[in-house]
Design a protein around this motif. Structure first.
Motif, mmCIF file in Angstrom:
data_model
loop_
_atom_site.group_PDB
_atom_site.id
_atom_site.type_symbol
_atom_site.label_atom_id
_atom_site.label_comp_id
_atom_site.label_asym_id
_atom_site.label_seq_id
_atom_site.Cartn_x
_atom_site.Cartn_y
_atom_site.Cartn_z
ATOM 1 N N UNK A 1 57.613 42.690 21.051
ATOM 2 C CA UNK A 1 58.654 42.287 22.003
ATOM 3 C C UNK A 1 59.220 43.469 22.782
ATOM 4 N N UNK A 2 58.828 44.692 22.374
ATOM 5 C CA UNK A 2 59.357 45.861 23.079
ATOM 6 C C UNK A 2 59.025 45.826 24.563
ATOM 7 N N UNK A 3 57.834 45.306 24.884
ATOM 8 C CA UNK A 3 57.416 45.277 26.284
ATOM 9 C C UNK A 3 58.354 44.417 27.120
ATOM 10 N N UNK A 4 58.890 43.361 26.523
ATOM 11 C CA UNK A 4 59.818 42.488 27.243
ATOM 12 C C UNK A 4 61.117 43.230 27.529
ATOM 13 N N UNK A 5 61.633 43.933 26.525
ATOM 14 C CA UNK A 5 62.889 44.661 26.714
ATOM 15 C C UNK A 5 62.710 45.829 27.679
#
Length: 214
Positions: A1-5
């Motif tokens: 989910x890091x890519x989303x943040x």
């Protein structure tokens, strides 16, 4: 989910643009729907024929075709808008046909005695339609209108064909950089789902407060 943040800004801009498209298209489609449904129930045959032809035309040609036609066709005849406005016009005209049919269904649920009473009070066709029939028809089809509004929200994704960078296009751009389609498009799908849930909740509240029980 890091890519989303990490790309929260791009997703945020996409969501705002989607809301802009949906809100503007909804307003335009509502106006179109009222005009078309008035034509469809008018006592003048040419108006009824126009309303029927409009609904059949726009419901039987995919929205993507209309968007492309408007983007590339209107400049050919000297009519040119920015990409967002062009997409809004295409979506509003297309969705207005569906709203008009929903409203016509609502009009059919209004008892004929209501129109007769309006005429007995001296109201003309336009007055009885605006003051008596349409208000009751709207209250009868709140939930179908909510479903169509969710459909409109999803249709805004097709504005990417006109070069508008809304939520789906923003997700595609982020994926081109990060190459993580499962996470990125799942996040976009969750965002669409939350927006649809918001619309459903709003129309659900309106239905409970305004619906006419017959």
């Amino acid at each position: 989910m890091n890519v989303v943040f990490e790309h929260a800004g791009e997703f945020g801009e996409g969501i705002l643009r989607t809301l802009q498209l949906a809100g503007s298209s909804f307003a335009g489609a509502a106006v179109v729907a009222i005009v078309i449904v008035c034509c469809r129930v008018a006592p003048v045959r040419p108006l009824r024929a126009f309303g029927t032809a409009y609904v059949e035309l726009f419901q039987n040609i995919p929205l993507l075709v209309w968007i492309i036609l408007f983007v590339f066709g209107l400049p050919e005849i000297g009519i040119q808008f920015d990409l967002i406005t062009t997409a809004v016009i295409a979506i509003a005209l297309y969705q207005g046909a569906y709203y008009a049919e929903a409203l016509r269904t609502g009009i059919n649920t209004v008892a004929s005695g209501q129109a007769e009473a309006a005429r007995a009070l001296g109201l003309g066709f336009r007055q009885s339609l605006a003051q008596v029939i349409l208000p009751q028809a709207l209250r009868s089809v709140i939930q179908p209108l909510g479903n169509l509004t969710i459909m409109l929200l999803m249709n805004t994704a097709l504005a990417a064909a006109a070069g508008v960078v809304e939520l789906a296009a923003s997700a595609s751009r982020v994926n081109n950089v990060e190459s993580d389609p499962i996470v990125i498009f799942t996040a976009a799908g969750v965002a669409y789902g939350l927006l649809a849930l918001l619309i459903s909740t709003v129309f659900g509240v309106l239905e409970r407060r305004l619906v006419i029980h017959r």
